[in-house]
Design a protein around this motif. Sequence first.
Motif, PDB file in Angstrom:
ATOM      1  N   ILE A  56       0.850  -1.181   0.000  1.00  0.00           N
ATOM      2  CA  ILE A  56       0.000   0.000   0.000  1.00  0.00           C
ATOM      3  C   ILE A  56       0.884   1.228   0.000  1.00  0.00           C
ATOM      4  N   GLU A  57       0.679   2.123  -0.977  1.00  0.00           N
ATOM      5  CA  GLU A  57       1.460   3.341  -1.084  1.00  0.00           C
ATOM      6  C   GLU A  57       0.546   4.536  -0.879  1.00  0.00           C
ATOM      7  N   ALA A  58       0.968   5.474  -0.040  1.00  0.00           N
ATOM      8  CA  ALA A  58       0.217   6.708   0.177  1.00  0.00           C
ATOM      9  C   ALA A  58       1.116   7.888  -0.143  1.00  0.00           C
ATOM     10  N   GLY A  59       0.614   8.792  -0.972  1.00  0.00           N
ATOM     11  CA  GLY A  59       1.440   9.930  -1.361  1.00  0.00           C
ATOM     12  C   GLY A  59       0.601  11.138  -1.729  1.00  0.00           C
ATOM     13  N   LYS A  60       1.240  12.275  -1.759  1.00  0.00           N
ATOM     14  CA  LYS A  60       0.611  13.537  -2.143  1.00  0.00           C
ATOM     15  C   LYS A  60       1.717  14.495  -2.534  1.00  0.00           C
ATOM     16  N   ASP A  61       1.396  15.421  -3.434  1.00  0.00           N
ATOM     17  CA  ASP A  61       2.399  16.391  -3.856  1.00  0.00           C
ATOM     18  C   ASP A  61       2.986  17.099  -2.644  1.00  0.00           C
ATOM     19  N   ASN A  62       4.319  17.245  -2.679  1.00  0.00           N
ATOM     20  CA  ASN A  62       5.075  17.933  -1.629  1.00  0.00           C
ATOM     21  C   ASN A  62       5.123  17.156  -0.313  1.00  0.00           C
ATOM     22  N   TYR A  63       4.826  15.867  -0.381  1.00  0.00           N
ATOM     23  CA  TYR A  63       4.942  14.993   0.784  1.00  0.00           C
ATOM     24  C   TYR A  63       5.754  13.762   0.395  1.00  0.00           C
ATOM     25  N   PHE A  64       6.501  13.241   1.363  1.00  0.00           N
ATOM     26  CA  PHE A  64       7.181  11.974   1.140  1.00  0.00           C
ATOM     27  C   PHE A  64       6.131  10.860   1.039  1.00  0.00           C
ATOM     28  N   THR A  65       6.312   9.969   0.079  1.00  0.00           N
ATOM     29  CA  THR A  65       5.452   8.786  -0.034  1.00  0.00           C
ATOM     30  C   THR A  65       5.774   7.807   1.085  1.00  0.00           C
ATOM     31  N   LYS A  66       4.740   7.179   1.608  1.00  0.00           N
ATOM     32  CA  LYS A  66       4.937   6.138   2.613  1.00  0.00           C
ATOM     33  C   LYS A  66       4.334   4.838   2.109  1.00  0.00           C
ATOM     34  N   LYS A  67       4.952   3.725   2.542  1.00  0.00           N
ATOM     35  CA  LYS A  67       4.490   2.412   2.122  1.00  0.00           C
ATOM     36  C   LYS A  67       4.178   1.542   3.333  1.00  0.00           C
ATOM     37  N   ALA A  68       3.265   0.622   3.127  1.00  0.00           N
ATOM     38  CA  ALA A  68       2.946  -0.378   4.150  1.00  0.00           C
ATOM     39  C   ALA A  68       2.654  -1.682   3.429  1.00  0.00           C
ATOM     40  N   SER A  98     -13.251 -13.301   7.935  1.00  0.00           N
ATOM     41  CA  SER A  98     -13.363 -11.905   7.523  1.00  0.00           C
ATOM     42  C   SER A  98     -12.525 -11.012   8.417  1.00  0.00           C
ATOM     43  N   LYS A  99     -11.972  -9.971   7.807  1.00  0.00           N
ATOM     44  CA  LYS A  99     -11.153  -9.048   8.585  1.00  0.00           C
ATOM     45  C   LYS A  99     -11.180  -7.674   7.943  1.00  0.00           C
ATOM     46  N   ASP A 100     -11.291  -6.663   8.794  1.00  0.00           N
ATOM     47  CA  ASP A 100     -11.190  -5.278   8.354  1.00  0.00           C
ATOM     48  C   ASP A 100      -9.794  -4.784   8.718  1.00  0.00           C
ATOM     49  N   PHE A 101      -8.964  -4.605   7.707  1.00  0.00           N
ATOM     50  CA  PHE A 101      -7.617  -4.103   7.943  1.00  0.00           C
ATOM     51  C   PHE A 101      -7.662  -2.581   8.074  1.00  0.00           C
ATOM     52  N   VAL A 102      -6.865  -2.054   8.975  1.00  0.00           N
ATOM     53  CA  VAL A 102      -6.787  -0.607   9.172  1.00  0.00           C
ATOM     54  C   VAL A 102      -5.322  -0.195   9.125  1.00  0.00           C
ATOM     55  N   ILE A 103      -5.000   0.683   8.181  1.00  0.00           N
ATOM     56  CA  ILE A 103      -3.642   1.228   8.074  1.00  0.00           C
ATOM     57  C   ILE A 103      -3.758   2.737   7.928  1.00  0.00           C
ATOM     58  N   ASN A 104      -3.258   3.450   8.895  1.00  0.00           N
ATOM     59  CA  ASN A 104      -3.251   4.910   8.860  1.00  0.00           C
ATOM     60  C   ASN A 104      -1.887   5.403   8.397  1.00  0.00           C
ATOM     61  N   PHE A 105      -1.889   6.528   7.705  1.00  0.00           N
ATOM     62  CA  PHE A 105      -0.645   7.115   7.213  1.00  0.00           C
ATOM     63  C   PHE A 105      -0.506   8.540   7.743  1.00  0.00           C
ATOM     64  N   ASN A 106       0.645   8.864   8.281  1.00  0.00           N
ATOM     65  CA  ASN A 106       1.034  10.238   8.583  1.00  0.00           C
ATOM     66  C   ASN A 106       2.131  10.613   7.595  1.00  0.00           C
ATOM     67  N   LEU A 107       1.788  11.448   6.612  1.00  0.00           N
ATOM     68  CA  LEU A 107       2.745  11.809   5.566  1.00  0.00           C
ATOM     69  C   LEU A 107       3.569  13.015   6.000  1.00  0.00           C
ATOM     70  N   GLU A 108       4.870  12.908   5.795  1.00  0.00           N
ATOM     71  CA  GLU A 108       5.778  13.982   6.182  1.00  0.00           C
ATOM     72  C   GLU A 108       5.929  14.967   5.018  1.00  0.00           C
ATOM     73  N   PRO A 109       5.710  16.246   5.271  1.00  0.00           N
ATOM     74  CA  PRO A 109       5.958  17.239   4.210  1.00  0.00           C
ATOM     75  C   PRO A 109       7.430  17.228   3.805  1.00  0.00           C
TER      76      PRO A 109
END
Length: 816
Positions: free
Chosen positions: A488-500, A510-521
């Motif tokens: 899982i990749e999370a990214g936004k302009d002017n932020y470092f991309t983070k992966k999980a 059944s399972k509900d996976f939860v992954i939160n991202f705090n993106l660093e500017p």
Amino acid sequence: MKSYFYLLSLLFVFLFGINQSQAQNRFIEAADQAYTNLQYSIAATNYKKAYTKAKLAAEKERILFRLAECYRFINDTHNAEITYGSLVRNGYGRQNSMVLLFYAEALRANEKYEDAKDIFEQFAKAEPKDPRGQNGIISCDQAKRWAQAPGKYEVINERKLNSSEDDFSPAFADVNYRSLIFTSDRDASTGKSLDDWTGKNFSDLFSSSIDQKGMWSEPVLLDVSGVINTKANEGSATMNSTFNRLYFTRCPNNKGRESGCQIWFSNKGENRWTNPEMIQLSKDSTIAIGQPTLSSDELTIIFSCEKVGGYGGKDLWVSTRNSINEPFGAPMNLGPEINTPGDEMFPFLSGDSVLYFSSNGHIGMGGLDIFKSSRTGNRWSKPQNLLPPINSSADDFGIIVVPKEDRGYFCSNRKGGKGGDDIYSFSRPPIVYTLKGVVKDDRSLQFLDGAKIKLLGSNGSSVETRSDPKGNYGFSNNQLEPNVTYDIEAGKDNYFTKKARETTVGIDRSKDFVINFNLEPIPDKPVILPDILYDLDKWDLKPQYQDSLQGLIRTLEENPRLVVELSSHTDARAGLEYNDQLSQKRAESAVNFLIERGIDPGRLKAKGYGKRVPRTLSQDMVREGYTFKAGTVITEEFVASLPDKPTQEAAHQMNRRTEFKVLSKDFIPKPINKAITPHIEIVTVPDQDSVKLTSDEEGFLIIPVIANGINYSVSLAEGDDSYLHFSKPETLKLLKEGVISKNDFDGDSEAVLANSTVADKAVFKLREVRIGTKTIKNIKASVSALQKVSIMMGEEMLSRFGQYTLDRKKKLLILK
């Protein structure tokens, strides 16, 4: 029917317990007579009364044993535990070791596994050849583990089928497996009198069907003509694979003579059943034979029976024939792999090769447990316990399974039922996976809108979504599949991309996976890497400091379009040219290491700054017991002013550093645009600053202020308040623009910035505040939820800049 069939064979086992030579009062006589007739509820009532009348210790002990047996036979495990416990504590277990076994079984049924284990150990010591002792010990350990991790099935009490009495032994009745035939002794059963053996109504066969909405019809008698259901006990049925022939158990209740149970069959006509015919499986009509299951061709029948040649209690037997018009041959025992010294009952043959049955002799959770065994040739595999939630510490039995599906029905007298024995359905619910989370700015902890989240599966799948204004993102069940590992990749302009990474491999529910991202500017200023130390006059990157670059490698791998500069700095000692060359070589050494680790050379630039850029501390740091304050610039002059050599050396070491900064974000090097400081008109005269003010509609004077490098218009309030007060919207704006971060807040920043807002009266720090040419550092500011203007300060705040004169008429602030 279950109780009748279960108890019938006990008649011959326990008749020896009556001693007619003993003097008996009327309660004892009545109790013993009821006990002989297997009327255990009546016997228990009379034994309790007789116990209070008995004088001799031996007689009281005999009565107590009989009372305990009554509770066991009517499945009252609570009172059985109490009564057997009294016998054991009085030493009766030394006379009759079976009391230890029965006491342990009652404890286990009541889920008192540790106590049960102790008593099973005593029984195993007394009867080392009886496997029920060791099996009981193992079962107590196993049951606790099984109960803590129930299996993948969903179990539902089919209350529409069940009554306040016993309802059990379901059988499929149509080709769509939507109709059931089952046994019940409910009030609607044939006949108005009670069965002398069970003290309940005679059991009959009932039927019900389920509609497309999953609703069961009201159960009705399978037959009201007296052909199938009679005044005797009928139950435990099965139908052939074409659903036109019924095999069932009948236990006659002939007055004045012993009668067992037999298996009968009847053919289904247009609107009636043919007269049943008995299947001859034994010449002894007094033994209990029942609970049939047949192969799909009706040439093999498996049933439960206690007879000579078995392994202890009721065993499973098999008989075959060459055609359906011929009688079955002599029964053969299924052998020790299936049968035990306990009871094996309620067989169900699925697909002609998988046998389900119930047993209290194999290792289980208590009472009857349901087991499964597969046949290869003429051999049956070791039975497998079906585990919770199908099995429990109560009696679980009478399972049937829909062919080629993972669902069916079974019976249990577990807690929470509607009556005694109840019918339950079981199924494996569809496995549903979801993935969701929240994306936040790591610096401000505010929600990030429009962040791109990619889901890349090891099966080649690729989907993406974007976060909403609340930072939420999600992937639904049709986007996640079983046995796939996802990046899982999370990214936004002017932020470092983070992966999980997450996986559904091995996740069988059944399972509900939860992954939160705090993106660093992505910062404009260089980022200092963990310490990388070099030998004197050396630039080789030592192995023990290579780990300091792992974080940067990970950042570059997760953000493949970044171009960065690695810069190296020396302390202030030695000459400019020497330090420039040494720092350049050290920077190149770090870059070469990154290239060796697979980073494209085109994304890396090495730069040695020598001693030209002394370090500016972004936060307080303690070295050698000395606190270096945030904002300190470690110049040669500052180092020389320190109190001793160790502290000076610590300062030099802080200057020796390796940093990186982002040069571009599209793999094309370009200069970073520096922020333009807003123009403030300042009139300067010798020894003083004059700052022009304005006023707003409310009459407040407006002072131009630079805070953390940003220009603000601050409303001046009368009073001695020494804080800067920011409105909530203005504070959130500062966070969003990166002027302040979560680390600037006092207390628990997670709580202060919860739910993408900021708490009222929160306090944060500004690195520096400037009015005119006067600057003060590390200023406390607070948040005011009710404040209408963006920023406000009191006159006391002005005094922190030194002496001043405020001319309200001329709207002029003079700082001396």
